[in-house]
Motif scaffolding. Structure first.
Motif, PDB file in Angstrom:
ATOM      1  N   ASP A 207      34.499  24.892   6.378  1.00  0.00           N
ATOM      2  CA  ASP A 207      34.852  24.400   6.070  1.00  0.00           C
ATOM      3  C   ASP A 207      35.154  25.206   4.912  1.00  0.00           C
ATOM      4  OD1 ASP A 207      35.955  23.023   4.052  1.00  0.00           O
ATOM      5  OD2 ASP A 207      34.875  21.062   3.823  1.00  0.00           O
ATOM      6  N   LEU A 208      35.580  26.168   4.967  1.00  0.00           N
ATOM      7  CA  LEU A 208      35.027  28.044   4.155  1.00  0.00           C
ATOM      8  C   LEU A 208      35.394  26.779   2.444  1.00  0.00           C
ATOM      9  CD1 LEU A 208      35.734  30.031   4.604  1.00  0.00           C
ATOM     10  CD2 LEU A 208      37.679  30.447   3.896  1.00  0.00           C
ATOM     11  N   ASP A 209      34.536  27.919   2.213  1.00  0.00           N
ATOM     12  CA  ASP A 209      33.598  27.197   0.498  1.00  0.00           C
ATOM     13  C   ASP A 209      34.681  28.127  -0.477  1.00  0.00           C
ATOM     14  OD1 ASP A 209      32.324  28.934   1.782  1.00  0.00           O
ATOM     15  OD2 ASP A 209      30.836  29.125   0.213  1.00  0.00           O
ATOM     16  N   VAL A 210      34.691  29.663  -0.066  1.00  0.00           N
ATOM     17  CA  VAL A 210      35.500  30.104  -1.449  1.00  0.00           C
ATOM     18  C   VAL A 210      37.166  30.423  -0.669  1.00  0.00           C
ATOM     19  CG1 VAL A 210      33.367  30.790  -2.361  1.00  0.00           C
ATOM     20  CG2 VAL A 210      34.408  31.821  -0.328  1.00  0.00           C
ATOM     21  N   SER A 211      38.101  31.631  -1.523  1.00  0.00           N
ATOM     22  CA  SER A 211      39.506  31.906  -0.954  1.00  0.00           C
ATOM     23  C   SER A 211      38.649  33.277  -1.148  1.00  0.00           C
ATOM     24  CB  SER A 211      40.250  31.375  -1.961  1.00  0.00           C
ATOM     25  OG  SER A 211      40.641  29.622  -1.588  1.00  0.00           O
ATOM     26  N   TYR A 219      42.389  33.970   3.025  1.00  0.00           N
ATOM     27  CA  TYR A 219      42.136  33.049   3.566  1.00  0.00           C
ATOM     28  C   TYR A 219      41.804  32.494   2.215  1.00  0.00           C
ATOM     29  CZ  TYR A 219      40.142  36.538   6.938  1.00  0.00           C
ATOM     30  OH  TYR A 219      40.856  37.314   8.205  1.00  0.00           O
ATOM     31  N   GLU A 220      42.158  31.082   2.975  1.00  0.00           N
ATOM     32  CA  GLU A 220      42.427  29.289   1.615  1.00  0.00           C
ATOM     33  C   GLU A 220      41.244  28.786   2.274  1.00  0.00           C
ATOM     34  OE1 GLU A 220      44.323  29.719  -0.705  1.00  0.00           O
ATOM     35  OE2 GLU A 220      45.227  31.625   0.020  1.00  0.00           O
ATOM     36  N   LYS A 221      40.584  28.600   0.836  1.00  0.00           N
ATOM     37  CA  LYS A 221      39.063  27.104   1.028  1.00  0.00           C
ATOM     38  C   LYS A 221      39.682  25.821   1.745  1.00  0.00           C
ATOM     39  CE  LYS A 221      36.698  25.446  -2.010  1.00  0.00           C
ATOM     40  NZ  LYS A 221      36.278  24.892  -3.639  1.00  0.00           N
ATOM     41  N   GLY A 222      38.936  25.658   2.181  1.00  0.00           N
ATOM     42  CA  GLY A 222      38.974  24.343   3.110  1.00  0.00           C
ATOM     43  C   GLY A 222      39.019  24.176   4.553  1.00  0.00           C
ATOM     44  N   TYR A 234      34.715  36.848   6.013  1.00  0.00           N
ATOM     45  CA  TYR A 234      33.597  36.232   5.422  1.00  0.00           C
ATOM     46  C   TYR A 234      32.377  36.253   5.606  1.00  0.00           C
ATOM     47  CZ  TYR A 234      32.376  31.216   3.969  1.00  0.00           C
ATOM     48  OH  TYR A 234      30.747  30.814   3.595  1.00  0.00           O
ATOM     49  N   GLU A 248      30.314  34.050  -7.137  1.00  0.00           N
ATOM     50  CA  GLU A 248      30.298  33.897  -5.796  1.00  0.00           C
ATOM     51  C   GLU A 248      29.971  35.522  -4.883  1.00  0.00           C
ATOM     52  OE1 GLU A 248      30.159  31.399  -3.654  1.00  0.00           O
ATOM     53  OE2 GLU A 248      29.717  30.137  -4.864  1.00  0.00           O
ATOM     54  N   ARG A 257      26.115  32.965   2.603  1.00  0.00           N
ATOM     55  CA  ARG A 257      27.153  32.676   3.458  1.00  0.00           C
ATOM     56  C   ARG A 257      26.878  33.332   4.033  1.00  0.00           C
ATOM     57  NH1 ARG A 257      30.413  34.268  -1.429  1.00  0.00           N
ATOM     58  NH2 ARG A 257      29.912  36.265  -1.054  1.00  0.00           N
TER      59      ARG A 257
END
Length: 581
Positions: A207-211, A219-222, A234, A248, A257
């Motif tokens: 679950d990516l916490d940042v875009s 890369y998009e958050k989610g 990342y 961030e 991260r």
């Protein structure tokens, strides 16, 4: 018949003796955990036992496997593990080196640093792992090496990448951070190695916490599937220019991260029973992994990893405050928190490093800067002194103001009768109860400070020192009596500035020169006092005054970045030259 019975009895006795000897050797190993964990020379991959079925299959890509009985992967790992090390706390340092093949040919830096340093404090008794990240920009002591360095320069100070002495120096630096607690074992990986390892076991759902974006990849958050390249990006991203949101950016957030993604990778490997294959997977690093552990030690660590819960993995950091100092961005460790962290994890009372607090770091930098400022400006000061001395021998270009006579009130004439009334004479208004502040003409005439540092002097504004309080910065300053006050000529009175026989420079410049000379002496006094606030203020004040005087006299200024003392290029100061870019 008796002979056969005797032979059988001898065989049984021999078997029992061998079994007893094996048991004795095994229990002796359990009593001596340090027998297994002795540092060996770093290898590109863990050493493989030839007698192991798994090792035989891994020995070569072209090797033909010999049929063997089916064996449970856990049992195979257990057979290869040296269990004697699984006692007390063992520190293993994970080192991430910022090497990639692309950097061999580019125009940037070619010094490869230990940018990721995470101590795994493996507690076999409590079945717990404490991850301690050591920020790469930490202002640190590299044991045995003279100079000022960031912690990530330890590998360079030890001989560079990829050398045994380089990796060992990183371990020594980590030991210093831990107050002397041994860090004997390490796994060092490069950026391509991380990518390859993640791809070996099929990536990870995360679950990516940042875009963010990096090197053209976005890369998009989610929640999403991340392959080796995505995980590597990342773990590397840290700049605002890469699209990270406020809060961030920076190395501290990047470290957080990195720890989170490592735990996610661990959970994936445990869930899919991939830990038993870890020794085999390490072969995928293809020359990008360096370690001083043996194959059996790696197997033992993998075996332990299968038994612990991710809830028993804590994430910690030897954090501090990042500030611009020593010509770079350094992280100054919070010594109180550092000592408390060591106490919580190891139960050891470590000492604070007083010389590595923010105040002492600032004092050291300002002291170094003061010496450097006086040195690099000496030639310019000599030129200024010569120009001002010669100019003071000439006449003042400003004419002495002629006092304006006060007009004498004339008598009021009464107009004759029967004649048109003459205009009534203007009479001053009757003073009211309100008092009018008198105009301070003296301050207007001599207020050259506003002209230079906040006002406008003949269309040329000087704002460099608008926030500097002269009286506070140089409390002992006394203007040179040979310099005449500053006059404000009327438009009808010519200024002979630069004419033959007259001074070339304005009186403001002469007075500013006096301030500069006094500021220079204040730098020396402040340095002698070793008061960090006084040194900081005196250095800044002198530096700005010097720049303005250079502009006024046409002398070459010190470049913006040249004001920082380049100690990293001075072999007498920094024993090892390191490119911190």
């Amino acid at each position: 018949m008796k002979k056969k019975v005797l032979i059988i009895l001898i065989c049984i006795a021999s078997a029992l003796l061998i079994a007893a000897s094996g048991a004795l050797i095994y229990f002796n190993k359990l009593k001596n955990p340090t027998d297994l964990f002795e540092p060996s020379k770093p290898t590109e991959a863990p050493a493989v036992k030839p007698s192991s079925p798994l090792a035989s299959a891994m020995a070569s890509d072209d090797a033909v496997a010999t049929p063997t009985p089916t064996i449970d992967p856990y049992d195979a790992l257990y057979e290869q593990a040296d269990l004697s090390m699984m006692k007390d706390i063992v520190n293993v340092l994970v080192i991430g080196v910022d090497y990639s093949a692309e950097r061999e040919d580019w125009n940037g830096k070619h010094d490869y640093h230990s940018d990721v340093m995470i101590v795994l404090a493996i507690n076999f008794e409590d079945k717990r792992v404490d991850m301690i990240s050591l920020p790469r920009d930490t202002y640190a002591n590299i044991p045995g090496v003279k100079g000022i360095y960031k912690l990530n320069a330890a590998i360079d100070c030890g001989g560079g990448f990829p050398t045994e002495s380089g990796f060992e120096k990183v371990c020594e630096a980590a030991e210093w951070m831990l107050g002397g607690i041994p860090v004997d074992y390490y796994y060092a990986v490069t950026m391509p190695a991380v990518k390859e390892l993640v791809d070996v076991f099929g990536g990870v759902e995360y679950d990516l916490d940042v875009s963010f974006k990096l090197a053209g990849r976005k890369y998009e958050k989610g929640l999403q599937h991340m392959d080796g390249q995505a995980v590597l990006d990342y773990m590397r991203v840290r700049k605002a220019q890469d699209g990270l949101p406020a809060g961030e950016t920076g190395d501290a957030r990047r470290v957080d991260r990195q720890k989170r993604i490592l735990v996610a990778l661990y959970e994936k490997m445990k869930k899919e029973n991939l830990l038993v294959k870890m020794p085999e997977m390490l072969q995928a690093f293809k020359g990008q992994l360096y370690t001083n552990t043996t194959f059996s030690q790696t197997a033992a660590l993998a075996l332990f990893a299968m038994e612990i819960d991710s809830a028993n993995i804590t994430m910690n950091s030897m954090s501090g405050t990042t500030t611009s100092i020593f010509g770079w961005n350094f992280c100054i460790t919070n010594q109180k928190k550092r000592v408390q962290l060591i106490k919580d994890i190891y139960g050891v009372n470590a000492k604070q490093y007083k010389d590595y607090t923010m105040e002492e770091a600032q004092r050291r930098w300002q002291d170094m800067s003061a010496t450097y400022y006086l040195e690099i400006t000496q030639e310019g000061i000599d030129k200024m002194t010569k120009l001002i001395t010669e100019d003071r021998k000439l006449m003042d270009p400003y004419p002495t103001p002629t006092p304006t006579p006060t007009p004498t009130p004339s008598a009021v004439t009464t107009p004759p009768a029967n004649t048109p009334s003459a205009p009534a004479a203007t009479t001053p208004d009757t003073p009211s109860s309100e008092t009018t502040e008198p105009v301070d003409t003296a301050s207007e005439e001599t207020n050259w400070w506003d002209d230079f540092f906040g006002g406008d002097d003949e269309g040329e504004g000087y704002t460099l020192l608008s926030n500097i309080d002269v009286a506070k910065a140089i409390p002992t300053f006394t203007p040179n009596p040979s310099v005449k006050p500053v006059y404000t000529p009327s438009p009808t009175q010519p200024v002979n500035l630069g004419q033959p026989g007259y001074r070339k420079y304005k009186n403001e410049v002469h007075i500013l020169y006096d301030y500069l000379m006094e500021a220079r002496e204040e730098v020396k006094r402040a340095q002698k006092s070793q008061d960090v606030d006084r040194m900081t203020e005196a250095n800044a004040y002198f530096r700005k005054l010097y720049d303005i005087m250079c502009e006024e006299l046409g002398i070459k200024k010190v470049g913006e970045y040249s004001w920082d003392y380049p100690y990293w290029n001075d072999p007498e100061f920094n024993e090892v030259k390191v490119d911190f870019r």
